[in-house]
Design an enzyme around this catalytic site. Structure first.
Site, mmCIF file in Angstrom:
data_model
loop_
_atom_site.group_PDB
_atom_site.id
_atom_site.type_symbol
_atom_site.label_atom_id
_atom_site.label_comp_id
_atom_site.label_asym_id
_atom_site.label_seq_id
_atom_site.Cartn_x
_atom_site.Cartn_y
_atom_site.Cartn_z
ATOM 1 C CE1 TYR A 1 49.478 4.482 82.414
ATOM 2 C CE2 TYR A 1 50.796 2.755 83.429
ATOM 3 C CZ TYR A 1 49.905 3.169 82.450
ATOM 4 O OH TYR A 1 49.455 2.288 81.504
ATOM 5 C CB SER B 1 60.238 12.434 87.253
ATOM 6 O OG SER B 1 60.574 11.213 87.879
ATOM 7 C CE1 TYR C 1 49.247 -4.691 82.772
ATOM 8 C CE2 TYR C 1 50.819 -6.310 83.558
ATOM 9 C CZ TYR C 1 50.020 -5.803 82.553
ATOM 10 O OH TYR C 1 49.997 -6.418 81.330
ATOM 11 C CB THR D 1 57.187 2.987 82.415
ATOM 12 O OG1 THR D 1 57.143 1.850 83.275
ATOM 13 C CG2 THR D 1 55.777 3.344 81.969
ATOM 14 C CG ASP E 1 64.103 7.440 99.782
ATOM 15 O OD1 ASP E 1 63.102 7.035 99.147
ATOM 16 O OD2 ASP E 1 64.670 6.769 100.662
ATOM 17 C CB ALA E 2 58.941 9.253 97.811
ATOM 18 C CB ALA F 1 57.837 2.211 89.652
ATOM 19 C CE1 TYR G 1 54.014 -6.119 87.109
ATOM 20 C CE2 TYR G 1 51.912 -6.606 88.156
ATOM 21 C CZ TYR G 1 52.940 -5.731 87.880
ATOM 22 O OH TYR G 1 52.908 -4.467 88.401
HETATM 23 P P1 NAD Z 1 58.290 4.886 86.153
HETATM 24 O O1 NAD Z 1 59.548 4.132 86.352
HETATM 25 O O2 NAD Z 1 58.020 5.480 84.833
HETATM 26 O O3 NAD Z 1 58.161 6.062 87.255
HETATM 27 C C1 NAD Z 1 58.483 5.836 88.596
HETATM 28 C C2 NAD Z 1 58.522 7.143 89.356
HETATM 29 O O4 NAD Z 1 58.894 6.858 90.716
HETATM 30 C C3 NAD Z 1 59.553 8.161 88.831
HETATM 31 O O5 NAD Z 1 59.018 9.463 88.968
HETATM 32 C C4 NAD Z 1 60.738 7.998 89.809
HETATM 33 O O6 NAD Z 1 61.557 9.146 89.933
HETATM 34 C C5 NAD Z 1 59.961 7.748 91.085
HETATM 35 N N1 NAD Z 1 60.748 7.112 92.140
HETATM 36 C C6 NAD Z 1 61.334 5.887 92.159
HETATM 37 N N2 NAD Z 1 61.918 5.654 93.367
HETATM 38 C C7 NAD Z 1 61.694 6.758 94.116
HETATM 39 C C8 NAD Z 1 62.000 7.130 95.447
HETATM 40 N N3 NAD Z 1 62.660 6.313 96.279
HETATM 41 N N4 NAD Z 1 61.635 8.364 95.878
HETATM 42 C C9 NAD Z 1 60.977 9.226 95.077
HETATM 43 N N5 NAD Z 1 60.600 8.897 93.804
HETATM 44 C C10 NAD Z 1 60.961 7.694 93.336
HETATM 45 O O7 NAD Z 1 57.132 3.869 86.593
HETATM 46 P P2 NAD Z 1 55.637 3.594 86.100
HETATM 47 O O8 NAD Z 1 55.654 2.403 85.234
HETATM 48 O O9 NAD Z 1 54.960 4.839 85.671
HETATM 49 O O10 NAD Z 1 55.003 3.095 87.485
HETATM 50 C C11 NAD Z 1 54.212 3.900 88.322
HETATM 51 C C12 NAD Z 1 53.149 3.034 88.944
HETATM 52 O O11 NAD Z 1 52.280 2.541 87.905
HETATM 53 C C13 NAD Z 1 53.711 1.790 89.661
HETATM 54 O O12 NAD Z 1 52.962 1.522 90.810
HETATM 55 C C14 NAD Z 1 53.491 0.695 88.618
HETATM 56 O O13 NAD Z 1 53.412 -0.589 89.182
HETATM 57 C C15 NAD Z 1 52.157 1.143 88.050
HETATM 58 N N6 NAD Z 1 51.797 0.532 86.757
HETATM 59 C C16 NAD Z 1 52.694 0.470 85.749
HETATM 60 C C17 NAD Z 1 52.323 -0.161 84.567
HETATM 61 C C18 NAD Z 1 53.289 -0.293 83.419
HETATM 62 O O14 NAD Z 1 53.044 -1.110 82.540
HETATM 63 N N7 NAD Z 1 54.329 0.500 83.374
HETATM 64 C C19 NAD Z 1 51.043 -0.702 84.415
HETATM 65 C C20 NAD Z 1 50.125 -0.565 85.456
HETATM 66 C C21 NAD Z 1 50.527 0.043 86.645
#
Ligand code: NAD
Length: 396
Positions: free
Chosen positions: A53, A50, A224, A274, A111-112, A140, A234
């Site tokens: 990424y 949602s 990351y 994000t 909760d996933a 995340a 980090y």
């Molecule tokens: P985000 O916060 O935009 O999205 C997180 C998603 O996880 C959402 O859909 C949320 O609803 C879902 N979520 C959280 N807890 C949950 C649960 N208990 N049950 C079900 N769904 C749950 O995060 P993002 O930044 O897109 O991160 C996604 C991945 O990408 C992570 O592993 C993050 O480390 C990685 N990442 C992020 C970045 C960055 O800069 N944002 C860079 C590289 C990698």
């Protein structure tokens, strides 16, 4: 009601339904304008679908690759005058657009980590698809409730040495010092439990045991690494330990998936604002400098551009750009020497007075507002909004 941003620290407690929908629709238009993406698997499960990424991956799979999608997320619907969370509005907008395009899209909200969620998703895969071709794990989460009922929480702390850096307040634009003591062993272990590879392995293991992994099934997880200046908070910190655990899990999964001729890949994405990233201490200064340098170089990307380039050039390609740990590198433009030279030479020099000159804090702040559906051109923010937006979803 008229909905305006309400920002407290690094949180915005409101979200704009029309702005979130405009965001999703423009991402869909953008992916479609690049033309169809070849070789995208046709039945895609996105865990964490949602925001950030995960949402970009769902949009790219569906509207770039014509895939059917199941999305798992944890979002809040509108209640008693409070707006829903941005991910609710964005998933509702995605589902509406998928419906109109005749694309299968089912949503699971809860909760996933829980067994109830896994059971429900696996039952749906069995009933609707039989098997799944790609599983994208893009969660995340701040905390995880274990089968025992105990809840463990991840922390964003350095390991070994204290961290001292700066952060910028979204509202006041004030540059503040942040100091963090190093994590203890229990905090490190808890962060690995929440953000490491265990739950990814659990999902794939259960899908496999139930015969739900299609031949050649691919599973991915985003990580990351970052730059030398962010290593202390980090990659060398608690979250980095969890990310190291993904590399371990990918190897274990590769073995497990070999039985169905499948693959597991960790993909290194670039740093972006994000929901999850906004909480990381020190990231605001780094990302504001990074945005400045990458926009000047014409290489700035958002989540969608990253996933678009990943899908079109790497993930389904016969020739992939892998590092020594077997990860796909999409942080190549972020780590270009000229970009990192700019960030590193100005790191530590940012002050209140030169914020706009040295950094793109305004762009960073706009990205934060965009996350919640604010500050989009073409959206009339003076217009009354209905905060309750329906979505077909199974709740847990
Ligand atoms: P985000 O916060 O935009 O999205 C997180 C998603 O996880 C959402 O859909 C949320 O609803 C879902 N979520 C959280 N807890 C949950 C649960 N208990 N049950 C079900 N769904 C749950 O995060 P993002 O930044 O897109 O991160 C996604 C991945 O990408 C992570 O592993 C993050 O480390 C990685 N990442 C992020 C970045 C960055 O800069 N944002 C860079 C590289 C990698």
């Amino acid at each position: 009601m008229i909905i305006a941003p309400k920002i407290k620290g690094f949180l915005c407690t409101t979200a704009h339904p029309a702005g979130c929908e405009a965001d999703v629709m423009s991402q869909i238009d953008q992916i479609k304008s690049g033309g169809p993406i070849p070789n995208v698997p046709k039945r895609v499960l996105v865990i964490g679908a949602s925001g950030g990424y995960g949402l970009a991956t769902r949009i790219t799979s569906a509207f770039g690759g014509g895939a059917e999608t199941i999305g798992v997320f944890f979002e809040r619907p509108a209640l008693k005058g409070r707006t829903a969370s941005p991910g609710w509005y964005k998933s509702a907008a995605f589902s509406k657009a998928a419906d109109e395009a005749g694309l299968y899209a089912k949503n699971f909200n809860g909760d996933a980590f829980s067994q109830a969620m896994k059971d429900a998703v696996i039952d749906t895969i069995k009933a609707d698809w039989g098997q799944v071709d790609m599983v994208v794990y893009s969660l995340a989460a701040p905390a995880r409730t274990l089968a025992s009922g105990e809840t463990v929480r991840s922390v964003l702390k350095p390991i070994g040495e204290p961290f001292s850096g700066a952060t910028i307040d979204f509202n006041s634009r004030e540059l503040r010092r942040v100091a963090l003591a190093p994590a203890d062993e229990a905090e490190i272990a808890a962060t690995v439990k929440v953000m490491g590879g265990e739950d990814w392995e659990d999902w794939i293991g259960q899908l496999k045991d139930q015969g739900c992994l299609a031949p050649g099934c691919l599973t991915t997880n985003y990580t990351y690494l970052g730059s030398e200046v962010t290593f202390p908070i980090y990659y060398h910190g608690t979250i980095g330990r969890a990310k190291e655990d993904l590399d371990r899990a990918a190897q274990a999964l590769a073995l497990e998936l070999s039985e169905v001729n499948g693959h597991a890949r960790v993909i290194v994405m670039k740093g972006l604002l994000t929901q999850a990233a906004s909480a990381i201490p020190g990231m605001s200064v780094y990302l504001s400098l990074l945005f400045k340098a990458m926009k000047a170089a014409g290489t700035h990307e958002g989540c969608l551009e990253q996933v678009d380039r990943l899908f079109r050039t790497q993930l389904f390609s016969a020739v992939q750009r892998l590092d020594e740990a077997g990860r796909i590198r999409m942080d190549d433009w972020e780590l270009k020497p000229e970009i990192q030279d700019y960030v590193q030479s100005h790191w530590g020099q940012v002050t209140q007075d030169n914020l706009d000159e040295l950094t793109d804090f305004e762009g960073y702040r706009a990205a934060f507002l965009n996350l919640h559906g604010f500050d989009f051109e073409g959206v009339d923010y003076a217009c009354e909004q209905e905060p309750e937006v329906p979505m077909a979803v199974q709740d847990f």
